[in-house]
Scaffold this active site. Structure first.
Site, PDB file in Angstrom:
ATOM      1  CB  ILE A  20      -0.652  -0.248   1.144  1.00 29.90           C
ATOM      2  CG1 ILE A  20      -0.142   0.122   2.670  1.00 29.90           C
ATOM      3  CG2 ILE A  20      -2.149  -1.122   1.092  1.00 29.90           C
ATOM      4  CD1 ILE A  20      -1.104   0.074   4.333  1.00 29.90           C
ATOM      5  CG  ASP A  21      -0.215   4.455  -3.045  1.00 34.74           C
ATOM      6  OD1 ASP A  21       0.319   3.093  -3.668  1.00 34.74           O
ATOM      7  OD2 ASP A  21      -0.825   5.193  -3.131  1.00 34.74           O
ATOM      8  CE  LYS A  22       6.710   9.273   3.219  1.00 28.37           C
ATOM      9  NZ  LYS A  22       7.555  10.447   2.926  1.00 28.37           N
ATOM     10  NE  ARG A  68      -2.791   8.640  -3.197  1.00 26.05           N
ATOM     11  CZ  ARG A  68      -1.827   8.153  -3.814  1.00 26.05           C
ATOM     12  NH1 ARG A  68      -0.922   7.835  -3.508  1.00 26.05           N
ATOM     13  NH2 ARG A  68      -1.189   9.960  -3.859  1.00 26.05           N
TER      14      ARG A  68
END
Length: 344
Positions: free
Chosen positions: A153-155, A256
């Site tokens: 998953i993204d930062k 997103r």
């Protein structure tokens, strides 16, 4: 995760470089190559790009150029960034981990927002992988040298990740994610009033042709990869909506990009423009209110809340749920109070 613009290369000295290559759009207005690269290479500072230019590591149409070169339509721009050899990136670090579950086959981690999942350009330490290597021995390697990692998953997205402890578990879990038999649900706060109570967003996702730091949706043609997101409205809060999003596929920045595509960018998602006021008035008090909300959750409002899969050994269906993190809870509560006060 797609890496269509990243090609790690070993030169004769066995120094690992990261190689980025771009082709400027035909309509590209003349733009300094350092600024062009700043818009396209994630986490690349102006200083780092300037140093690459001084080292003769920026090429346009296979010719070394200075940082002042003006990129034009059709130019092929390449840059090499040197960094430590990859084996030096995989260093165990004593970092805190929120382990939700562990057995002989796997680990469930609740990742905090702000932690990068694996080492890479601009993030050579302090990652989830560095922490896992400290707390757990002999994690299996996958094809990309990311021990135990099944998905990412993204930062700045918080929430649940499954990590494999054995080769068998890594193979079995990876296949479930590939076959779309795992279950992943996210909570998201998005701009605007999402009219339909439930819906499905479908469209190929690939890198944006002009901004390589973004992903975008291609509705027709062969560009990008097939992506499907299902959503359900949990709360309507006037100028924002609280959603549950379920992934049918797992593309880079899928939620997103899909949310921006339908006009409901994630709240405070800087990369996709959600850190500006996209809905509501321009009155000073409202602007102050939104700015205060941004301070409460200084990241995209996205949390990987639920994770389900078949256990790689027992075959039992396992499902895990995580609490909404405090920053998102605080922002939600502030919007609830605002909606009541304004009778939205």
């Amino acid at each position: 995760m797609e890496n269509d613009n990243l090609e790690p290369e070993f030169q004769e000295e066995q120094v690992l470089h990261e190689h980025f290559s771009f082709t400027a759009d035909p309509g590209q207005e003349p733009l300094r190559v350092d600024k062009y690269l700043m818009n396209r290479v994630e986490n690349a500072t102006r200083n780092k790009i300037q140093n690459a230019a001084k080292e003769g590591s920026i090429f346009v149409n296979d010719v070394v150029v200075r940082s002042s070169y003006k990129v034009k339509g059709g130019d092929t721009v390449r840059v090499l960034f040197g960094h430590p050899p990859y084996e030096n990136l995989l260093v165990a670090e004593d970092l805190p981990l929120d382990v939700v579950y562990e057995d002989d086959s796997l680990i469930i981690v609740n990742k905090a927002a702000g932690m990068v999942v694996h080492p890479g350009h601009g993030n050579y330490s302090g990652t989830l992988i560095n922490a896992l290597m400290f707390h757990f021995d002999n994690l299996p390697q996958n094809d990309q040298q990311r021990p135990g990692l099944v998905h990412r998953i993204d930062k700045d997205t918080s929430g649940l990740l499954v990590v494999a402890k054995t080769e068998t578990a890594l193979t079995h879990l990876s296949k479930q994610f590939f076959d779309k038999t795992s279950e992943r649900k996210y909570f998201a706060l998005v701009w605007g009033d999402v009219k339909e109570d439930t819906g499905t967003i479908e469209g190929h996702i690939g890198r944006h042709p002009r901004n390589r730091l973004q992903m975008t949706v291609f509705e027709e043609g062969d560009a990008g990869k097939h992506a499907v997101t299902h959503y359900k409205v949990l709360e309507r809060l006037g100028y924002v909506t609280f959603l549950e999003c379920q992934l049918e596929t797992g593309r880079t920045h899928q939620i997103r990009a899909h949310m921006k595509h339908i006009g409901h960018t994630l709240f405070n998602d800087e990369r996709y423009g959600g850190d500006s006021i996209l809905k509501g008035t321009s009155f000073t008090k409202y602007k102050q209110f939104v700015d205060n909300c941004f301070k409460l959750i200084p990241r995209q409002a996205l949390h990987a809340k639920t994770l389900g899969f078949e256990h790689p050994v027992t075959g039992e269906w396992m499902q895990f749920d995580s609490e909404i993190p405090q920053d998102m809870q605080l922002a939600l509560e502030k919007w609830r109070q605002y909606a009541v006060h304004k009778n939205l």
